[in-house]
Scaffold this active site. Structure first.
Site, PDB file in Angstrom:
ATOM      1  CG  ASP A   1      12.470   2.015  -6.927  1.00 26.78           C
ATOM      2  OD1 ASP A   1      11.652   2.145  -7.858  1.00 26.78           O
ATOM      3  OD2 ASP A   1      12.138   1.722  -5.762  1.00 26.78           O
TER       4      ASP A   1
ATOM      5  N   GLY B   1       7.547  -2.387 -14.424  1.00 21.90           N
ATOM      6  CA  GLY B   1       7.081  -2.966 -15.684  1.00 21.90           C
ATOM      7  C   GLY B   1       6.664  -1.935 -16.719  1.00 21.90           C
TER       8      GLY B   1
ATOM      9  CG  ASP C   1       6.296  -1.804  -4.414  1.00 25.46           C
ATOM     10  OD1 ASP C   1       6.799  -1.719  -5.556  1.00 25.46           O
ATOM     11  OD2 ASP C   1       6.634  -1.085  -3.465  1.00 25.46           O
TER      12      ASP C   1
HETATM   13  C1  GLA Z   1       9.524   1.054  -4.452  1.00 25.20           C
HETATM   14  C2  GLA Z   1      10.013  -0.335  -4.844  1.00 25.20           C
HETATM   15  C3  GLA Z   1      10.087  -1.218  -3.620  1.00 25.20           C
HETATM   16  C4  GLA Z   1      11.015  -0.592  -2.592  1.00 25.20           C
HETATM   17  C5  GLA Z   1      10.572   0.817  -2.254  1.00 25.20           C
HETATM   18  C6  GLA Z   1      11.596   1.559  -1.403  1.00 25.20           C
HETATM   19  O1  GLA Z   1       8.208   1.031  -3.988  1.00 25.20           O
HETATM   20  O2  GLA Z   1       9.170  -0.896  -5.816  1.00 25.20           O
HETATM   21  O3  GLA Z   1      10.534  -2.517  -3.957  1.00 25.20           O
HETATM   22  O4  GLA Z   1      12.328  -0.600  -3.098  1.00 25.20           O
HETATM   23  O5  GLA Z   1      10.370   1.592  -3.438  1.00 25.20           O
HETATM   24  O6  GLA Z   1      11.269   2.889  -1.155  1.00 25.20           O
END
Ligand code: GLA
Length: 373
Positions: A137, A176, A197
């Protein structure tokens, strides 16, 4: 002269995510409240509820498992996860696989330790624990790296995972940015998030699913998938009708199916949505084609997805607030003549239809069909 060909590693890599990954992820329901006990119970429940048999294999720990590094720089789990290797062994003993999470930045999105400057070391640690899936991430990496470095940074972890020799699904999460669908596969990604998200409400789910995936379909296929984010089914913010639409849409998109609810307390209704094997078969179809919208009119959307045996999945969606009648003409689907239809939510053969099929669809609902050819 004798040539010895070792095909095993090639086969393993090709098999990885040959259909969209299925499993469970901790984030949507538990966020920081995930711990060893919860993950073990989720693994138990995946088996006892039949989810494993339906194809849900990965048990994925999202953010907040990370602890301090030791004196040699090795990442350790925090006190919520006393022994990652033992947890992985437990999940494996159930015939399931286990996933973990990190960031290329110094900190994860929730502020825990990331893999910055420890990429190969972390990949080696995860492999030694028996990890089968890594979600990576972007988070704080935007403070360290220039946007132009993003692909190389993801490739660094993709290569590091490969170098471990363990087949590990590599899940890119950078919302994305920079048209990730165009390069996600080339840096070793098996799936990549296409948006920000998801939230447990109709607006978020329907915007992501209906509006934000179009145009990416040519980048999806066996081993590499567009990821419109994890499922919210059973988390309470949508109606059963809307959750059936969520499941159907993700199946039409050949999206990863990662349940995001508390499986231990799910209702029969949630169970039946997540475990509809006829719908799962659309998602998991071996041809690996992402479905597309063929028409859109006053909230009614018609989507199709070609399937391996020549059948066609047909979804009649209603995004509006009132009942609508949706009519699909064979001509716009590229079909001719008479075809047999099966309703995948009613589990019912509907008979044969010539030239078109028409059905009333409730507000925010779906009729999901399989057309035999
Ligand atoms: C980001 C990701 C989520 C999740 C959080 C965790 O927002 O997009 O899917 O993994 O971090 O902190």
């Amino acid at each position: 002269m004798v040539f010895v060909l070792s095909l095993a590693p090639i086969c393993l890599a090709a098999d990885l995510a040959s259909t969209p990954p299925m499993g469970w992820n901790s984030w949507n329901k538990f966020a920081e409240k995930v711990d060893d006990k919860t993950v073990r119970e989720m693994a138990d429940t995946i088996v006892s509820t039949g989810m494993k048999d339906a194809g849900y294999i990965y048990v994925n720990i999202d953010d907040t498992w990370e602890g301090e590094r030791d004196a040699q720089g090795n990442i350790q789990s925090n006190k919520k996860f006393p022994d990652m290797k033992a947890l992985a062994d437990y999940v494996h003993s159930k015939g399931l696989k286990i996933g973990i999470y990190s960031s290329p930045g110094p900190k994860t999105c929730a502020g825990y330790e990331g893999s910055y400057q420890h990429e190969q070391q972390d990949a080696n640690t995860w492999a030694a624990w028996g990890i089968d899936y890594v979600k990576y991430d972007w988070c704080s990496a935007d403070k360290i790296y220039k946007p132009t470095e993003m692909q190389a940074i993801y490739k660094k972890m993709g290569d590091a995972l490969k170098a471990t020799g363990r087949p590990i699904v590599f899940s890119l999460c950078q919302y994305g940015l920079q048209n990730v669908w165009e390069w996600g596969g080339s840096v070793g990604g098996n799936l990549w998030r296409t948006t920000g998200d998801i939230e447990d409400n109709w607006k978020s789910m329907s915007t992501i699913g209906f509006d934000k995936q179009a145009g990416h379909e040519k980048y999806a296929g066996p081993g590499h998938w567009n990821d419109p984010d994890m499922l919210e089914i059973g988390n309470g913010g949508m109606s059963a009708t809307e959750y059936r639409t969520h499941m159907s849409l993700w199946a039409m998109l050949a999206a990863p199916l990662l349940a995001g609810n508390d499986l231990r307390s799910m209702t029969k209704e949630t169970h039946d949505i997540l475990e509809n094997k006829e719908v799962i078969a659309i998602d998991q179809d071996k041809l690996g084609r992402q479905g597309t919208r063929v028409s859109k009119e006053a909230g009614a959307e018609i989507w199709t997805k070609p399937l391996e045996n020549g059948d066609l999945a047909l979804a009649l969606f209603n995004r509006s607030e009132a009942m609508v009648s949706v009519k699909a003409f064979w001509e716009i689907l590229g079909l001719k003549g008479k075809h047999k239809l099966r309703d995948l939510w009613a589990h019912e053969d509907l008979g044969s239809f010539r030239d078109y099929y028409s059905r009333e669809v409730v507000a925010h609902g779906v009729v999901l069909l399989r057309i035999a050819r």
